[in-house]
Design an enzyme around this catalytic site. Structure first.
Site, PDB file in Angstrom:
ATOM      1  N   GLY A  58      14.935  -1.517 -14.931  1.00  0.00           N
ATOM      2  CA  GLY A  58      15.121  -2.889 -14.480  1.00  0.00           C
ATOM      3  C   GLY A  58      14.193  -3.198 -13.313  1.00  0.00           C
ATOM      4  N   ASP A  59      14.178  -4.454 -12.899  1.00  0.00           N
ATOM      5  CA  ASP A  59      13.355  -4.900 -11.763  1.00  0.00           C
ATOM      6  C   ASP A  59      11.866  -4.669 -12.005  1.00  0.00           C
ATOM      7  OD1 ASP A  59      15.794  -5.402 -10.401  1.00  0.00           O
ATOM      8  OD2 ASP A  59      15.889  -3.277  -9.902  1.00  0.00           O
ATOM      9  N   LYS A 104      10.363  -8.974 -14.653  1.00  0.00           N
ATOM     10  CA  LYS A 104      10.562  -9.782 -15.857  1.00  0.00           C
ATOM     11  C   LYS A 104      10.557 -11.264 -15.542  1.00  0.00           C
ATOM     12  CE  LYS A 104      14.360  -7.534 -17.080  1.00  0.00           C
ATOM     13  NZ  LYS A 104      14.279  -6.281 -16.329  1.00  0.00           N
ATOM     14  N   GLY A 161      19.296 -10.702 -12.031  1.00  0.00           N
ATOM     15  CA  GLY A 161      18.980 -11.777 -11.096  1.00  0.00           C
ATOM     16  C   GLY A 161      17.498 -11.861 -10.875  1.00  0.00           C
ATOM     17  N   HIS A 162      16.988 -13.073 -10.846  1.00  0.00           N
ATOM     18  CA  HIS A 162      15.607 -13.216 -10.423  1.00  0.00           C
ATOM     19  C   HIS A 162      15.371 -14.588  -9.821  1.00  0.00           C
ATOM     20  CE1 HIS A 162      15.359 -14.169 -14.813  1.00  0.00           C
ATOM     21  NE2 HIS A 162      14.840 -15.261 -14.289  1.00  0.00           N
ATOM     22  N   GLN A 178      18.033  -6.054 -17.108  1.00  0.00           N
ATOM     23  CA  GLN A 178      17.985  -4.610 -16.817  1.00  0.00           C
ATOM     24  C   GLN A 178      16.788  -3.958 -17.539  1.00  0.00           C
ATOM     25  OE1 GLN A 178      21.483  -5.715 -17.930  1.00  0.00           O
ATOM     26  NE2 GLN A 178      21.561  -6.445 -15.855  1.00  0.00           N
ATOM     27  N   THR A 232      23.924   0.758 -17.349  1.00  0.00           N
ATOM     28  CA  THR A 232      24.790  -0.412 -17.389  1.00  0.00           C
ATOM     29  C   THR A 232      25.603  -0.313 -18.684  1.00  0.00           C
ATOM     30  OG1 THR A 232      24.915  -2.795 -17.061  1.00  0.00           O
ATOM     31  CG2 THR A 232      23.116  -1.995 -18.479  1.00  0.00           C
ATOM     32  N   VAL A 253      20.158  -9.051  -6.623  1.00  0.00           N
ATOM     33  CA  VAL A 253      21.596  -9.348  -6.678  1.00  0.00           C
ATOM     34  C   VAL A 253      22.330  -8.761  -5.483  1.00  0.00           C
ATOM     35  CG1 VAL A 253      23.711  -8.970  -8.027  1.00  0.00           C
ATOM     36  CG2 VAL A 253      21.598  -9.564  -9.185  1.00  0.00           C
ATOM     37  N   ARG A 287      20.135  -4.287  -2.227  1.00  0.00           N
ATOM     38  CA  ARG A 287      19.963  -2.847  -1.952  1.00  0.00           C
ATOM     39  C   ARG A 287      18.497  -2.449  -2.030  1.00  0.00           C
ATOM     40  NH1 ARG A 287      23.822  -0.119  -6.288  1.00  0.00           N
ATOM     41  NH2 ARG A 287      23.078  -1.879  -7.498  1.00  0.00           N
ATOM     42  N   LYS A 305       2.655  -5.660 -10.971  1.00  0.00           N
ATOM     43  CA  LYS A 305       2.582  -5.127  -9.603  1.00  0.00           C
ATOM     44  C   LYS A 305       1.520  -4.044  -9.394  1.00  0.00           C
ATOM     45  CE  LYS A 305       6.597  -5.887  -7.215  1.00  0.00           C
ATOM     46  NZ  LYS A 305       7.982  -5.708  -6.771  1.00  0.00           N
ATOM     47  N   ASP A 355      -1.182  -4.427  -7.904  1.00  0.00           N
ATOM     48  CA  ASP A 355      -1.729  -4.581  -6.551  1.00  0.00           C
ATOM     49  C   ASP A 355      -0.985  -3.747  -5.506  1.00  0.00           C
ATOM     50  OD1 ASP A 355       0.238  -6.816  -7.267  1.00  0.00           O
ATOM     51  OD2 ASP A 355       0.297  -6.793  -5.076  1.00  0.00           O
ATOM     52  N   THR A 358      -0.905  -9.809 -11.694  1.00  0.00           N
ATOM     53  CA  THR A 358      -1.543  -9.282 -10.480  1.00  0.00           C
ATOM     54  C   THR A 358      -1.018  -9.897  -9.178  1.00  0.00           C
ATOM     55  OG1 THR A 358      -3.348 -10.854 -10.788  1.00  0.00           O
ATOM     56  CG2 THR A 358      -3.674  -8.643 -11.660  1.00  0.00           C
ATOM     57  N   SER A 359      -0.016 -10.758  -9.276  1.00  0.00           N
ATOM     58  CA  SER A 359       0.673 -11.273  -8.082  1.00  0.00           C
ATOM     59  C   SER A 359       1.903 -12.034  -8.559  1.00  0.00           C
ATOM     60  CB  SER A 359      -0.243 -12.201  -7.271  1.00  0.00           C
ATOM     61  OG  SER A 359       0.015 -13.554  -7.581  1.00  0.00           O
TER      62      SER A 359
END
Ligand code: IMP
Length: 433
Positions: A12-13, A16, A40-41, A225, A240, A301, A304, A332, A334, A415-416
């Site tokens: 996840g993370d 997306k 969450g995003h 996820q 999950t 979310v 953490r 990511k 960069d 790229t950003s």
């Protein structure tokens, strides 16, 4: 048919949100098919910041249909809060543009309480590190055939019967734990109070998707996820409680498996994980810290701090094979700028034996020592690159090596966080072109 399913290939993370937003502009229908408000995003559109958790990303764009499929577990209060927040931001939410599957299961307050109580009671190594949103207990009730579903909200008699049956199960457990029981009438009243806010959106979602198919609409399936959090294929039990793979897009929304389309696996150029569980390439050193800082690796979310490590090609190859990934969106890159050298995990050593996959046994997963290949880093900035020509040769080499090792092509390179800082190699909505 030109549909796309977006799924995470790590824990996840993977970023997306940006890719889904980028694709949703070109989609007619956007569908969530698993998970709940554990996801969450943040979307930034024309300077306005939208925080989404349960609602599909298409909701902030005019003229799109957003669908919450039956595979999602819905906390009615969280959903209504999110809807109201977006309305305050000027987003038009109507029965036309937001549709909720009548057969989706609900997350009730007792699910959140059970989730948090279990986590609090678990000792160090057995803690899953859940988001505390009641996701696991709600899915347990669904497969236990006890769940209250969205359709039950429209029929008071059914609702009372279903809540009574559900509480026979839960109150017995609460009594055993010496906890206060849940009052049946109180829960029914709460559900009847919130129902009118959801019912206008309730629909026979599979029929809407069939209409979309017949009229050649573009459907985007938005996964939450990542593959390694999948309840079957992930790092069980540190997962999950839903299937996070693209195959779930079919069952979790009510379409045939042939309708899922291009499977775009979102893949971070390094690895992160939030919550407990095995993480072969985790770095406890200053490189790990640097990745966390440069990548702003904090959960959307729960806030953490995410654990960070080198790219794990064994893990991503496994996810790509398991999930039928057609191509990846690498994100990511960069964050790796300025590192002298980079390591990629190409194998796992467990008790002296080298593996080309992550075995299922949790004990073996915990013992994995990564086998690394070292590549040269780059000192130039790749931030905001919009063509291959903008990338240093060593960065291109890194990307090509990843493609080789995971046996899947890069379809998109991000790229950003800006939506236009994207290099398109293959359009997922038009894979042949
Ligand atoms: P749950 O989904 O709240 O039950 O949490 C189970 C595991 O999945 C925990 O390790 C969470 O940190 C992780 N998890 C759940 N949702 C997400 C997400 O959206 N991104 C990353 N990790 C997640």
């Amino acid at each position: 048919m030109s549909n796309v399913a977006v799924v995470g290939t790590q824990w996840g993370d993977e970023g997306k949100g940006k890719i889904v937003d980028w694709l949703s502009e070109r989609a007619d229908v956007v569908v969530r098919f698993q998970g709940g408000h554990n996801a969450g995003h943040t979307l930034v559109i024309d300077g306005e910041v939208y925080k989404l958790s349960l609602l599909p990303s298409g909701i902030v764009r005019k003229g799109k249909t957003s669908i919450i499929g039956n595979g999602v577990v819905i906390d009615p209060w969280a959903l209504v809060d999110e809807m109201e927040r977006l309305r305050e931001q000027g987003v038009d939410l109507s029965a036309e543009n937001l549709k909720i599957a009548e057969n989706a299961a609900l997350i009730l307050p007792l699910h959140g309480a059970v989730d948090r109580a279990r986590e609090a009671a678990a000792s160090g190594e057995t803690k899953i590190g859940t988001t505390g949103r009641g996701i696991g207990p709600a899915y347990e009730d669904k497969v236990g055939r006890r769940a209250i579903r969205v359709c039950d909200l429209a029929c008071e008699d059914t609702l009372r019967e279903r809540v009574a049956a559900l509480l026979i199960h839960h109150n017995a457990i609460l009594r055993g734990l010496g906890q206060p029981e849940v009052d049946q009438d109180d829960l029914v009243e709460k559900l009847l109070e919130i129902a009118p806010k959801l019912l206008p959106h309730v629909d026979v979602v599979w029929q809407r998707l069939e209409e979309a198919r017949k009229t050649d609409k573009r459907v985007l399936f938005e996964g939450a996820q990542g593959a390694m959090l999948d309840v079957d294929h992930g790092t069980y039990p540190f997962v999950t409680s839903s299937n996070t793979m693209a195959g779930q897009a079919a069952c979790g929304s009510g379409i045939g498996p042939g309708q899922v389309g291009f499977v775009l696996g979102i893949t971070k150029a390094y690895t992160t994980r939030v919550g407990s569980g095995p993480f072969p390439t985790e770095l406890d050193d200053e490189i790990g810290q640097r990745l966390g800082e440069r990548g702003r690796e904090f959960g959307t979310v729960t806030g953490r701090q995410r654990r960070c490590g080198y790219f794990d090609a064994v893990l991503v190859r496994q996810s790509c094979k398991l999930g039928g990934v057609s191509g990846i969106a690498l994100t990511k890159l960069d964050v790796l700028d300025g590192l002298d050298e980079l390591k990629i995990c190409v194998g796992y050593r467990i008790d002296g034996e080298v593996y080309d996959h992550l075995p299922a046994l949790a004990k073996s997963q915990a013992k994995v020592e990564p086998v690394y290949e070292t590549l040269q880093g780059w000192s130039e900035s790749t931030y905001g690159a919009r063509s291959w020509a903008d990338l240093p040769a060593t960065a291109i080499k890194y990307i090509r090596r990843i493609e080789e090792l995971i046996e899947a092509p890069v379809a998109l390179l991000s790229t950003s966080p800006e939506r236009d800082d994207t290099i398109l190699v293959q359009d997922p909505f038009h894979p042949q072109k």
